[in-house]
Design a protein around this motif. Structure first.
Motif, PDB file in Angstrom:
ATOM      1  N   ILE A 162     111.569   3.143  57.188  1.00  0.00           N
ATOM      2  CA  ILE A 162     112.192   1.832  57.026  1.00  0.00           C
ATOM      3  C   ILE A 162     112.248   1.463  55.543  1.00  0.00           C
ATOM      4  CG2 ILE A 162     112.102  -0.599  57.716  1.00  0.00           C
ATOM      5  CD1 ILE A 162     110.078   0.434  59.959  1.00  0.00           C
ATOM      6  N   PRO A 163     113.425   1.473  54.923  1.00  0.00           N
ATOM      7  CA  PRO A 163     113.542   1.034  53.525  1.00  0.00           C
ATOM      8  C   PRO A 163     113.336  -0.482  53.427  1.00  0.00           C
ATOM      9  CG  PRO A 163     115.399   2.427  54.176  1.00  0.00           C
ATOM     10  CD  PRO A 163     114.684   2.025  55.430  1.00  0.00           C
ATOM     11  N   MET A 164     112.530  -0.898  52.434  1.00  0.00           N
ATOM     12  CA  MET A 164     112.256  -2.320  52.228  1.00  0.00           C
ATOM     13  C   MET A 164     112.215  -2.623  50.737  1.00  0.00           C
ATOM     14  SD  MET A 164     109.238  -2.901  55.124  1.00  0.00           S
ATOM     15  CE  MET A 164     109.526  -4.656  55.350  1.00  0.00           C
ATOM     16  N   GLU A 165     112.372  -3.905  50.398  1.00  0.00           N
ATOM     17  CA  GLU A 165     112.321  -4.292  48.983  1.00  0.00           C
ATOM     18  C   GLU A 165     110.887  -4.272  48.458  1.00  0.00           C
ATOM     19  OE1 GLU A 165     113.820  -6.073  51.303  1.00  0.00           O
ATOM     20  OE2 GLU A 165     115.957  -5.852  50.843  1.00  0.00           O
ATOM     21  N   GLU A 166     109.937  -4.679  49.293  1.00  0.00           N
ATOM     22  CA  GLU A 166     108.532  -4.683  48.919  1.00  0.00           C
ATOM     23  C   GLU A 166     107.729  -4.087  50.065  1.00  0.00           C
ATOM     24  OE1 GLU A 166     107.401  -5.390  45.994  1.00  0.00           O
ATOM     25  OE2 GLU A 166     109.322  -6.123  45.214  1.00  0.00           O
ATOM     26  N   ILE A 167     106.709  -3.289  49.733  1.00  0.00           N
ATOM     27  CA  ILE A 167     105.906  -2.651  50.765  1.00  0.00           C
ATOM     28  C   ILE A 167     104.423  -2.890  50.488  1.00  0.00           C
ATOM     29  CG2 ILE A 167     107.654  -0.887  51.198  1.00  0.00           C
ATOM     30  CD1 ILE A 167     105.939   1.101  49.649  1.00  0.00           C
ATOM     31  N   SER A 168     103.622  -2.828  51.564  1.00  0.00           N
ATOM     32  CA  SER A 168     102.182  -3.040  51.424  1.00  0.00           C
ATOM     33  C   SER A 168     101.465  -2.455  52.628  1.00  0.00           C
ATOM     34  CB  SER A 168     101.856  -4.541  51.319  1.00  0.00           C
ATOM     35  OG  SER A 168     102.140  -5.187  52.556  1.00  0.00           O
ATOM     36  N   LYS A 169     100.152  -2.309  52.499  1.00  0.00           N
ATOM     37  CA  LYS A 169      99.324  -1.840  53.613  1.00  0.00           C
ATOM     38  C   LYS A 169      99.449  -2.787  54.801  1.00  0.00           C
ATOM     39  CE  LYS A 169      94.497  -1.020  54.949  1.00  0.00           C
ATOM     40  NZ  LYS A 169      93.091  -0.953  54.466  1.00  0.00           N
ATOM     41  N   GLU A 170      99.366  -4.076  54.538  1.00  0.00           N
ATOM     42  CA  GLU A 170      99.447  -5.061  55.623  1.00  0.00           C
ATOM     43  C   GLU A 170     100.759  -4.941  56.380  1.00  0.00           C
ATOM     44  OE1 GLU A 170      99.179  -9.912  56.301  1.00  0.00           O
ATOM     45  OE2 GLU A 170      99.628  -9.113  54.310  1.00  0.00           O
ATOM     46  N   THR A 171     101.852  -4.779  55.648  1.00  0.00           N
ATOM     47  CA  THR A 171     103.173  -4.691  56.288  1.00  0.00           C
ATOM     48  C   THR A 171     103.287  -3.463  57.167  1.00  0.00           C
ATOM     49  OG1 THR A 171     104.202  -5.869  54.445  1.00  0.00           O
ATOM     50  CG2 THR A 171     105.658  -4.594  55.873  1.00  0.00           C
ATOM     51  N   VAL A 172     102.890  -2.273  56.655  1.00  0.00           N
ATOM     52  CA  VAL A 172     103.041  -1.058  57.453  1.00  0.00           C
ATOM     53  C   VAL A 172     102.112  -1.077  58.661  1.00  0.00           C
ATOM     54  CG1 VAL A 172     101.325   0.479  56.349  1.00  0.00           C
ATOM     55  CG2 VAL A 172     103.453   1.415  57.262  1.00  0.00           C
ATOM     56  N   CYS A 173     100.938  -1.695  58.528  1.00  0.00           N
ATOM     57  CA  CYS A 173     100.029  -1.768  59.670  1.00  0.00           C
ATOM     58  C   CYS A 173     100.613  -2.648  60.778  1.00  0.00           C
ATOM     59  CB  CYS A 173      98.670  -2.305  59.233  1.00  0.00           C
ATOM     60  SG  CYS A 173      97.678  -1.096  58.315  1.00  0.00           S
ATOM     61  N   ASN A 190     105.210   8.016  63.975  1.00  0.00           N
ATOM     62  CA  ASN A 190     104.625   7.731  62.667  1.00  0.00           C
ATOM     63  C   ASN A 190     105.556   6.771  61.941  1.00  0.00           C
ATOM     64  OD1 ASN A 190     102.423   9.640  62.905  1.00  0.00           O
ATOM     65  ND2 ASN A 190     103.953  11.236  62.637  1.00  0.00           N
ATOM     66  N   THR A 191     104.988   5.745  61.343  1.00  0.00           N
ATOM     67  CA  THR A 191     105.793   4.719  60.678  1.00  0.00           C
ATOM     68  C   THR A 191     105.615   4.797  59.170  1.00  0.00           C
ATOM     69  OG1 THR A 191     105.573   3.235  62.579  1.00  0.00           O
ATOM     70  CG2 THR A 191     106.222   2.245  60.479  1.00  0.00           C
ATOM     71  N   GLN A 192     106.736   4.844  58.445  1.00  0.00           N
ATOM     72  CA  GLN A 192     106.697   4.797  56.984  1.00  0.00           C
ATOM     73  C   GLN A 192     107.634   3.696  56.487  1.00  0.00           C
ATOM     74  OE1 GLN A 192     107.905   8.600  57.705  1.00  0.00           O
ATOM     75  NE2 GLN A 192     105.947   8.372  58.743  1.00  0.00           N
ATOM     76  N   ILE A 193     107.125   2.849  55.624  1.00  0.00           N
ATOM     77  CA  ILE A 193     107.998   1.911  54.914  1.00  0.00           C
ATOM     78  C   ILE A 193     108.120   2.440  53.488  1.00  0.00           C
ATOM     79  CG2 ILE A 193     107.524  -0.075  56.382  1.00  0.00           C
ATOM     80  CD1 ILE A 193     105.480  -1.035  54.354  1.00  0.00           C
ATOM     81  N   ILE A 194     109.336   2.407  52.951  1.00  0.00           N
ATOM     82  CA  ILE A 194     109.573   3.007  51.643  1.00  0.00           C
ATOM     83  C   ILE A 194     110.253   2.018  50.697  1.00  0.00           C
ATOM     84  CG2 ILE A 194     109.749   5.325  52.619  1.00  0.00           C
ATOM     85  CD1 ILE A 194     112.805   5.165  52.240  1.00  0.00           C
ATOM     86  N   LYS A 195     109.948   2.193  49.418  1.00  0.00           N
ATOM     87  CA  LYS A 195     110.589   1.418  48.359  1.00  0.00           C
ATOM     88  C   LYS A 195     111.048   2.392  47.290  1.00  0.00           C
ATOM     89  CE  LYS A 195     109.705  -2.058  44.787  1.00  0.00           C
ATOM     90  NZ  LYS A 195     108.691  -2.964  44.185  1.00  0.00           N
ATOM     91  N   VAL A 196     112.316   2.344  46.956  1.00  0.00           N
ATOM     92  CA  VAL A 196     112.885   3.259  45.963  1.00  0.00           C
ATOM     93  C   VAL A 196     112.702   2.676  44.566  1.00  0.00           C
ATOM     94  CG1 VAL A 196     114.981   4.398  45.163  1.00  0.00           C
ATOM     95  CG2 VAL A 196     114.565   4.141  47.621  1.00  0.00           C
TER      96      VAL A 196
END
Length: 282
Positions: A162-173, A190-196
Motif C-alpha cells: 500500500i503506497p502512502m504519503e507517511e508510514i509508521s509502525k502504528e499504521t502498519v500494525c 503480509n502487509t507492507q506500507i511503502i513511501k517513495v
C-alpha cells in the motif's frame, strides 16, 4: 535431554536454527511457540528447521513464532544460507535452497557468508490480459476514513503493498491486523506500507502473517520493490529501507526479484532439561 539451537539475525529479524541433521525430534507447533517466546523461551521471530531433503534439494522448513509454517522468508533464507556455510554443509559459492513454495539460488559474496545475494524468483502481480500482459490487481484498503489502493503480489507467499504519503509502525500494525481478519485473504497476507523517497530509495514498514510487526523482511522488500517498479514509482534497482536496515533489490522485466542482504551469527542457545520437561518438548 538438552537441545541446542543457533541464533542469527538479518537486519534485526532473528531466527533460531534447529539443525535436523543433529536432532531427530520433529518440533510441533506448540514447541515452536514456547521456544520463540520472548519472555519465557529463547526468543525469536521464528525457527528454521533444516537442512532437510526437499524435492531432491537442500531444504528448510520456515516456522513463524505462532507455530505456523511460512512458505518463504527472504531474511530467513539469508540466515539459513549463512548457517549452511558456518556448519560446513556448503563449500561452494552458490547453493540452491528449497522452501515449501519455491527453490531459490544463493550466491555468497565471501567465505564468511556475511553478504549474500538470493534470486528469489518471480513476483506474480494480479492476472493477465488478452495479450498475456500482467494487469495490476488493486484492492481498496480503508484506513482512518480514507481509501488507499493496495496491490497484491504473490512470490511464494501473498503480500499486499500500500503506497502512502507517511508510514509508521502504528499504521502498519493497524492495517495489518485489519487485513489479517479480512475475508479476501482466507490464508492470511503480509502487509507492507511503502513511501517513495526517490527513484532509487523506498521506505517500508511490515506486518507479517503469523509473526506481526517485524523490523525487516526480505520477501516483503522484494514484493514492495516489484510493485513500486511496476507502478513506475522507482527504478528496477532500489534500496529498500526498513527499521532494521537496508536491502538492495533488483527486479527485471519479467518481474524476477533478486535481493542482496546479510546475516549475523549471535550464538548458541542451550535449552535446559527443566525447560524441555516443563513444556513437554522431545
Amino acid at each position: 535431554m538438552e537441545m541446542t539451537l543457533s541464533k542469527y539475525h538479518s537486519f534485526g529479524n532473528d531466527y533460531l536454527i534447529y539443525d535436523c541433521r543433529k536432532n531427530e525430534y520433529e518440533l510441533k507447533p506448540e514447541d515452536i511457540r514456547n521456544i520463540c517466546s520472548r519472555r519465557f523461551g529463547a526468543g525469536g521471530d521464528g525457527i528454521l528447521a533444516g537442512p532437510v531433503p526437499m524435492f531432491g534439494k537442500t531444504g528448510v522448513k520456515i516456522y513463524n513464532p505462532d507455530g505456523s509454517e511460512a512458505a518463504i522468508s527472504g531474511n530467513g533464507l539469508c540466515i539459513f544460507a549463512k548457517y549452511l556455510k558456518d556448519a560446513g554443509y556448503v563449500v561452494k559459492k552458490e547453493v540452491v535452497i528449497q522452501t515449501r513454495s519455491r527453490a531459490v539460488t544463493v550466491h555468497y559474496h565471501n567465505e564468511a557468508a556475511t553478504e549474500i545475494t538470493i534470486s528469489m524468483g518471480r513476483l506474480y502481480c494480479g492476472q493477465t490480459d488478452g495479450e498475456g500482459r500482467e494487469k495490476s490487481e488493486f484492492i481498496p484498503v480503508e484506513y482512518q476514513g480514507r481509501t488507499y489502493q493496495g496491490m497484491c503480489v504473490w512470490m511464494g507467499n501473498l503480500h499486499c503493498i500500500i503506497p502512502m504519503e507517511e508510514i509508521s509502525k502504528e499504521t502498519v500494525c493497524r492495517i495489518g491486523k485489519q487485513l489479517e481478519k479480512d475475508g479476501r485473504f482466507p490464508d492470511g497476507v503480509n502487509t507492507q506500507i511503502i513511501k517513495v523517497r526517490d527513484k532509487n530509495n523506498l521506505d517500508t514498514e511490515v506486518y507479517e502473517r503469523g509473526a506481526g510487526y517485524t523490523l525487516a523482511s526480505g520477501s516483503s522488500c522484494c514484493a514492495a520493490a516489484g510493485v513500486a517498479s511496476l507502478l513506475n514509482l522507482t527504478d528496477p534497482c532500489v534500496y529498500v529501507h526498513m527499521p532494521g536496515g537496508t536491502l538492495t533489490v533488483r527486479v527485471d522485466q519479467e518481474m524476477n526479484a533478486e535481493m542482496t542482504g546479510k546475516a549475523d551469527y549471535i550464538g548458541e542457545i542451550r535449552l535446559s532439561y527443566e525447560f524441555l520437561e516443563k513444556y513437554h518438548i522431545g
